[in-house]
Design an enzyme around this catalytic site. Structure first.
Site, short mmCIF file in Angstrom:
data_model
loop_
_atom_site.label_atom_id
_atom_site.label_comp_id
_atom_site.label_asym_id
_atom_site.label_seq_id
_atom_site.Cartn_x
_atom_site.Cartn_y
_atom_site.Cartn_z
N GLY A 7 88.84 9.91 -18.96
CA GLY A 7 88.68 8.50 -18.68
C GLY A 7 89.93 7.73 -19.07
CE1 TYR A 53 79.96 14.29 -9.47
CE2 TYR A 53 81.33 14.66 -7.55
CZ TYR A 53 80.24 15.00 -8.32
OH TYR A 53 79.43 16.05 -7.93
CG HIS A 103 96.60 9.74 -14.39
ND1 HIS A 103 96.00 8.56 -14.04
CD2 HIS A 103 96.66 9.73 -15.75
CE1 HIS A 103 95.73 7.85 -15.12
NE2 HIS A 103 96.12 8.56 -16.18
#
Length: 702
Positions: free
Chosen positions: A569, A585, A489
């Site tokens: 995701g 978002y 990430h």
């Protein structure tokens, strides 16, 4: 973890407090989400007599009655409407430990307790769908100036009733925020207990205040979380599937450690299966331009057919995979073929144990002379490392970054000649997906020769720039630091916009709370001036352009100057977003269109994606827009999506190269109207340099 609330015992998925991420193998979400931590003795009542604001109130019962210190008065909302809310302004940021809600008869069965620094962006610290009135004495962890009760479903649902609180009490302290993360968990071991279960154990982390939770991941996806008082946890695994498992720790303030070392585990198959599927039958094929469409009748198996492998002229040309809930499709589109050429095809069925069928009947198909969409593919070069960022220079040649080797290569696509132009200093990989990532050049490159680089350092992710002259990089300038790093990430894509600004995609550093924190650079799309300064027209007075992102790795602008973004995701779906200035978002409360925590995807102000992809068919990284067609390169999905931009929608979605080249990382426009495309197969998750076998390709586009 078990939390006792007014006599009820409730299973808590603790990670939702901070990250909002679902457990990858969890069952249905629990009714109540919250933290059970001891209330510090020094914490005091902060809310009494403070300013209060509510969504509405009845004439009898203003919001101030909820913080007046007596249960003989109450706040009452307007009747018959959901949702309703009330928040108290503590006057200064505080570390929260406890919220006490004393309900009148008009209570909430579903509500959240939320905090905010600006009474605009809210973070959920407690959520329940099982409220039953009375006194809710809630242990929470969080920090904020504003604290809100957000009710979404009333106990008394007739139109004459609303919400009613006799007292709304917030406890905590106004000391400095805890910003020190725990140490890294060590000595991680994984014991396989069977085909579908394992136990993960580790040596405890330390923290200046205390470890609140341990989060267990595999390959960047959250599996589950356990309390900070234990050093082991059970996980559900998939028989016969290899996972890289690791652990990170988290304190009550939401500070997250770096991830532990990765332990590879491959549990045995859940069923010993030596029976091969039957052969597929009835294979037919037809050509449309330089693509071939194949169709066949499904094979059968004693357990289940999990994939079909398609062979072209005796070599595997692609794979049609199934999912855990659906068998593989019985069609395949083979693209990027030569014109006016005859190809021979057959199909083989495969099951989860690796048993393969005899091949189907063989068909021959001759391609046409023209191509309308995705056409011929040419291999330009191979590399022993992961090509990540890629830019086209004004002369039509290419620069690309090698993620794990930390250097930049100059490639002449006409000849295949490669030259290393320099190693980027101060790059440190993360035993995962960090390292040397995105590249970009600006619209003034011909005069300033700046090459922009996103990379992981020993302490953070950062954006730097170098001059590129005489086939060498030099003169480093550090533009932006302080973007948190972790094993996964990290984001990393860079793109110059038509406004001359540099846009950067950053991941949440495996802490979903970062994505909603406007003071954090993580989980964002950032916007910089080319010299690293902050543009004066950014929406929040800092580098943040949009927020609520998990791990974005794709950025591209269309012909109208609009920014599109591609985002990983967790375990449900990926998403393509049309980015607007200041847009939220939704992560971690919303993953694609799937609600995960808090008020979920229906939260006011959240912007929905323009397209979503099941993670098994997606896990997409880079995107490119060429003649207002969006191309999406997918890793786990091992395919390229082609999607036509029509207004603000994505239409005519098609899939190409399914399994043909394996995992796809980067796509970029080529100067001839085609597209560069790179693979990311071997060694994609281990940060080991030069242990890959990747391809750099050119794709002709119709």
């Amino acid at each position: 973890m078990l939390v006792r609330i007014r006599g009820l015992t409730v299973l808590v998925t603790a990670v939702l407090l901070i990250t909002g991420a679902p457990a990858a193998t969890a069952t249905a979400a629990p009714a109540t989400v919250g933290a059970a931590t001891a209330v510090p003795a020094a914490d005091s009542l902060l809310s009494q007599g403070k300013p209060v604001t509510a969504s509405s109130s009845g004439g009898c019962c203003p919001p101030s009655y909820a913080v007046d210190g007596t249960t003989s008065t109450r706040w009452a909302s307007g009747a018959g409407v959901d949702p309703q809310w009330i928040y108290v302004d503590l006057g200064t940021a505080a570390n929260l430990s406890r919220v006490v809600l004393t309900w009148d008869l008009s209570c909430a069965t579903a509500y959240q307790v939320q905090t905010s620094t600006d009474h605009s962006t809210w973070t959920t610290v407690y959520s329940t769908t099982a409220g039953d009135g009375g006194v809710d004495d809630l242990a929470v962890t969080g920090r904020g100036r504003y604290v809100r009760m957000y009710g979404t479903h009333r106990c008394r649902t007739d139109s004459s009733k609303g919400y009613s609180l006799q007292e709304f009490q917030v406890y905590g302290n106004t000391g400095a925020a805890d910003t020190q993360p725990p140490t890294v968990p060590t000595d991680v071991t994984v014991t396989v207990n069977g085909c579908d279960s394992a136990t993960v154990a580790w040596t405890a982390s330390t923290d200046n205040v205390g470890v609140a939770f341990y989060d267990i991941f595999h390959d960047g996806q959250l599996i589950t979380s356990v309390a900070g008082t234990v050093t082991s946890g059970g996980i559900t695994v998939v028989g016969g599937v290899t996972w890289g498992v690791y652990v990170q720790s988290r304190d009550a303030a939401g500070n997250v450690s770096q991830a532990s070392a990765t332990v590879t585990v491959t549990p045995p198959p859940c069923q010993v299966d030596t029976t091969a599927p039957s052969a597929p039958t009835g294979l037919t094929g037809s050509a449309s331009g330089t693509s071939v469409s194949l169709r066949w009748t499904a094979a059968t198996d004693n357990v289940a057919v999990t994939a079909y492998d398609i062979y072209r002229d005796g070599a595997k040309a692609g794979t049609v995979p199934g999912t855990s809930t659906a068998p593989p499709a019985t069609t395949f589109l083979d693209s990027g073929l030569a014109a006016n050429h005859t190809y021979a095809y057959y199909v083989v069925a495969r099951d989860a144990a690796g048993n393969t069928s005899a091949h189907s009947n063989q068909v021959s198909v001759t391609t046409g002379s023209s191509c309308a969409t995705v056409c011929a593919v040419t291999q330009l070069a191979t590399d022993t490392d992961i090509p990540w960022g890629l830019v086209t220079l004004p002369d039509g040649t290419i620069l690309y970054s090698r993620r794990d080797a930390h250097d930049i290569v100059h490639l002449n696509p006409a000849t295949g000649a490669k030259t290393t132009v320099g190693t980027v200093p101060n790059v440190e990989s993360t035993d995962g997906e960090g390292g040397l990532l995105g590249l970009a050049i600006g619209p003034t490159f011909n005069t300033d020769h700046w090459l922009y680089v996103f990379h992981t350092s020993p302490t953070d992710n950062r954006i730097v720039r170098f001059t590129f002259a005489n086939n060498t990089i030099g003169g480093e300038q550090v533009l932006l630091t302080g973007i948190l790093r972790n094993k996964y990430h990290n984001g990393g894509r860079l793109r110059f916009g038509p406004d001359g600004k540099l846009y950067a995609a950053t991941g949440d550093a495996q802490n979903g709370a970062n994505a909603q924190n406007l003071n954090s650079l993580n989980g964002k799309v950032l916007r910089l001036n080319p010299d690293g300064s902050m543009p004066s027209d950014n929406p929040f007075g800092n580098y943040v352009w949009s927020y609520g992102h998990r791990n974005p790795q794709g950025l591209a602008f269309d012909s109208e100057g609009r920014l599109w973004e591609q985002e990983f995701g967790n375990s449900v779906m990926d998403e393509t977003n049309l980015i607007t200035k200041g847009g939220n978002y939704g992560w971690p409360n919303c993953e694609g269109t799937s609600s995960q925590a808090g008020t979920g995807c229906g939260t006011s102000g959240y912007l929905a994606p323009k397209h979503t992809y099941p993670v098994a068919d997606g896990s997409c990284s880079g995107i490119a827009i060429i003649r207002d067609v969006l191309y999406v390169a997918c890793e786990r999905g091992t395919r390229l999506y082609r999607e036509v931009i029509s207004g603000s929608s994505l239409t005519n979605v098609q899939q190409f190269f399914v399994g043909t080249y394996g995992r796809l990382r980067t796509v970029e426009p080529a100067p001839d109207g085609g597209m560069w495309m790179t693979t990311t197969n071997t060694g994609d998750k281990d940060s080991t340099p030069n242990n890959s076998n990747e391809k750099i390709l050119h794709v002709d586009l119709g």
